[in-house]
Design an enzyme around this catalytic site. Structure first.
Site, PDB file in Angstrom:
ATOM      1  N   ASP A 375      22.580 -28.885  14.423  1.00 40.76           N
ATOM      2  CA  ASP A 375      22.943 -27.470  14.305  1.00 40.76           C
ATOM      3  C   ASP A 375      24.442 -27.205  14.308  1.00 40.76           C
ATOM      4  O   ASP A 375      24.887 -26.175  13.821  1.00 40.76           O
ATOM      5  CB  ASP A 375      22.252 -26.668  15.409  1.00 40.76           C
ATOM      6  N   TYR A 460      15.287 -20.919  14.969  1.00 39.20           N
ATOM      7  CA  TYR A 460      15.367 -21.058  16.415  1.00 39.20           C
ATOM      8  C   TYR A 460      16.467 -20.247  17.051  1.00 39.20           C
ATOM      9  O   TYR A 460      17.497 -19.986  16.436  1.00 39.20           O
ATOM     10  CB  TYR A 460      15.606 -22.527  16.797  1.00 39.20           C
TER      11      TYR A 460
END
Ligand code: CU
Length: 755
Positions: A375, A460
């Site tokens: 990420d 997420y």
């Protein structure tokens, strides 16, 4: 009626009148508003923390102007750049060298020059590449220095660049205008496709070897919570060419079968040779995937308030809370970072920062099975969400904006991207009730300061907390929530997760998080010491024929990097601490212990061709000698070329001695996620929380929380209902006021850029 009865009646009547008067008096009096005065916090910072401060919008303007005028090449705005253009990917504060900062903070040295890291994509060059410049000095830059080779030992090839939002837009356009039209019957009859009916989700990495930029895009119904609505179609796009007209489809997947391209899928469909699994069209709100509450609001949930105002202060990027002080910032890529963390004025850590969040997926669909999201390369800081008062953080928290410049030539504001608040955790930090010998009660409420940001990375959401306790402990915590990423259920899908809806497979995956913890315990130079327990067999001295299995303390100095690197399978001593050169009153080395809360397992097999790119995840803990040239455990370039990692953490561990050196602990924490029906519509934070604690270990001569002003102590002989004896007894007097809540506002939908 006798006299006794008359007396009782009289007393009852008087009591009733008294109670009535009380009620009337209370009702008649308007409750006062809580005094919202900031308690005076001793802030001795004098702006020193600004040495760690994020760039201001004004500084960003200066840097962009400087780059435009001084690089000698035209720069296209990254929000509309072609791969064959030059553009600014992002700029961020260049963290000054530690030695220089310490000279400034501790030695009266000069304030370090304020510099910027500018990352440029040079697509419009004979040798396309990514170049990193250090630009300075601020506020008016006059120089730039190419630091790429110095940082990475070579140039950064262009194919390693993180994918810009505009590249995703270009790919979406390619699919819409050139790919889907080649399968008109299939797209119309099976997918019920129109221009806006599909949402596309990227996967990463993108291929199998260095230079590849071939991405599986997974298609979903474009409804609220689309991540849970796969339609069974996935397309592999080769977008490696800098000429977007050369982009091509490499493979197509539908419901378990692979096709050369959409035309082949179309012809198979028209000939009736494919197994069609038509997904019912979902309503715009997504139906089961909608987050809309299924019940109306009822009684208000409890809220906290600060009867006498906040007990912490925030000035610029500097926070003071009781004995704590620290500086904070937000890196575009890695998210929250704290610096110069002190307790009672003494530095405990120089830096604590998030480094990476990794997810490795399994599936029987191609996109799912090849997903290993890193990420940081998408931008944990850049994707910090605007926090919602009263839900994401307490209503009365202090909300801070962040500014960043990424994929654009103008800065953006991240409204309320960070919150700071003190939270009464509703339980004692410590307590004892004595009913032996003497009768007393002693206790201390566990009220801690929390700094929080929440990053939304596609599906997420990660809730990042740093928590400062009154006993000198710090906790780093991350909680996962948001939507799971899903695959289309077909064939042997249940080998890779649970079915969670009609056509939706919740795919098995891991979450691994890495932190950098640069502790400076009682000075910069520390050693790493392990304490644990072992049983020794002893004869009872008073009865030698009897055996006692006696626990004893084992002690070991871990004196090399290799000894201090604990792989997930390895046994780690239960107490591991950074030891100072100084001793506490009792002759023990002062220390801070690292206690990890994690349920992580193997990240990927070490034989994997991309393992070195995520080799930080091999170790639950690795302690290395701190080096200016090892600032981060990974690189944003690792995502798109994990096969030739730009930074390979495993190389940091080369058996150097780590006794009495400046040390950094790299902590990995994580958990396995097997999505289940209760992950619909969202994964909950409950139980999906991991992190680590830094706890004093013989650092103080006794628990410093004994000096907290919140302590409560009274004996059976004292009037514990009196405010002077027991501060909790003051509550009705000092805290019976109405909290002065500001009006609810939310700026999260302003200036939003749609991907
Ligand atoms: Cu998960």
């Amino acid at each position: 009626m006798n006299m006794k009865a008359v007396l009782i009646l009289l007393v009852l009547a008087l009591a009733t009148i008294f109670a009535l008067v009380c009620v009337l008096l209370t009702r008649g009096r308007a409750p006062s508003i809580c005094q919202h005065q900031r308690l005076e916090q001793e802030d001795t910072d004098n702006g020193q923390s600004l040495v760690f401060a994020d760039l201001t919008p004004e500084e960003m303007v200066q840097v962009v102007r400087y780059l435009q005028e001084n690089l000698g090449v035209p720069l296209v705005d990254a929000s509309r750049a072609l791969p064959s253009d030059n553009c600014i990917s992002y700029i961020d504060m260049q963290v000054p060298a530690k030695a220089e900062v310490l000279r400034f903070l501790d030695g009266g040295g000069a304030r370090p020059t304020r510099e910027v890291l500018a990352v440029l994509y040079f697509g419009n060059q004979p040798d396309p590449n990514v170049t990193e410049y250090v630009v300075g000095p601020l506020p008016t830059p006059t120089y730039h220095r190419d630091v790429t080779v110095q940082k990475y030992g070579g140039k950064v090839p262009y194919h390693r660049r993180p994918t810009l939002a505009v590249e995703y837009k270009q790919i979406a356009g390619f699919l819409r205008s050139q790919v889907f039209p080649t399968a008109p019957s299939f797209m119309h009859q099976v997918i019920e496709y129109n221009e806006t009916s599909l949402a596309v989700m990227t996967t990463a990495p993108r291929g199998f070897q260095s230079g590849d930029r071939t991405t599986w895009f997974v298609l979903f119904q474009n409804v609220s919570g689309f991540f849970l609505h796969p339609v069974g179609l996935e397309v592999l796009v080769d977008h490696s060419s800098l000429d977007i007209s050369q982009w091509a489809v490499s493979r197509v997947f539908y419901n378990g079968q692979y096709y050369r391209d959409m035309a082949q899928l179309e012809s198979a469909y028209v000939q009736g040779r494919i197994s069609v699994e038509k997904v019912k069209k979902a309503p715009r709100d997504g139906d089961f995937s909608s987050m809309k509450p299924r019940a109306p609001p009822a009684t208000m949930f409890p809220v906290q308030y600060e009867p006498q105002g906040p007990r912490y202060s925030v000035r610029n990027n500097h926070v003071v809370f009781q004995a704590w002080s620290f500086a904070f910032g937000m890196s575009v890529n890695t998210g929250m970072r704290l610096f110069d963390i002190r307790y009672q004025g003494e530095r405990i850590a120089y830096e604590i920062s998030v480094q990476e969040a990794l997810s490795v997926y399994g599936s029987n669909c191609p996109g799912g099975m090849s997903t290993r999201y890193m990420d940081g390369s998408f931008g944990i800081g850049r994707f910090s969400s605007p926090l919602v008062r009263g839900v994401d953080c307490p209503y009365s928290a202090t909300y801070m904006d962040v500014h960043y410049l990424a994929q654009s030539q103008v800065s953006r504001i991240g409204k309320n991207a960070l919150c700071i608040f003190e939270q009464n955790l509703g339980s004692p930090l410590r307590r004892h009730y004595s009913n032996l010998q003497s009768f007393y009660y002693g206790g201390l409420v566990n009220s801690a300061l929390i700094v929080r940001s929440i990053a939304t990375l596609g599906n997420y959401d990660y809730v990042w907390d740093f928590i400062f306790y009154q006993n000198g402990a710090i906790e780093a915590k991350v909680q996962a929530t948001g939507y799971m990423s899903s695959s289309f259920l077909h064939g042997d899908g249940l080998r890779y997760g649970n079915r969670v809806w009609e056509h939706t497979l919740g795919t098995i995956h891991t979450h691994s998080i890495n932190y950098k913890v640069d502790l400076d315990v009682g000075g910069v130079k520390n050693s790493l010491v392990a304490h644990d327990m072992a049983f020794e067999m002893a004869r009872a001295p008073w009865s030698p024929e009897q055996q006692i299995e006696r626990p004893r303390l084992t002690k070991k100095v871990l004196d090399t990097e290799d000894q201090a690197a604990f792989q997930h399978q390895s046994k780690m001593p239960r107490y591991i601490y950074f030891a100072a050169n100084s001793k506490n009153k009792w002759g023990h080395q002062r220390g801070y212990r690292i206690q990890i809360v994690s349920f992580a397992g193997e990240h990927v097999p070490e034989t994997s061709s991309m393992e070195r790119a995520i080799s930080w995840a091999r170790y639950k803990l690795a302690v290395t000698r701190r080096k200016e040239e090892e600032p981060t455990s990974t690189s944003i370039y690792n995502q798109n070329d994990p096969w030739t990692p730009t930074v390979a953490f495993a190389d940091f561990i080369n058996n150097e001695t780590i006794t009495n050196e400046d040390l950094v602990a790299w902590v990995t924490t994580g958990f396995l996620h097997i999505p289940h029906s209760e992950d619909i519509p969202n994964t909950v934070t409950v139980g999906n929380s991991v992190g680590f604690l830094l706890r004093p270990y013989n650092y103080y001569d006794l628990d410093p929380s004994i000096y907290s002003h919140d302590g409560v102590f009274f004996t059976s002989e004292q009037d514990f209902t009196a405010c002077e004896i027991n501060s909790v007894a003051c509550l009705p007097k000092k805290a019976s006021c109405l909290p002065n809540f500001p009006l609810f506002t939310y700026d999260g939908f302003q200036n939003i850029s749609r991907l």
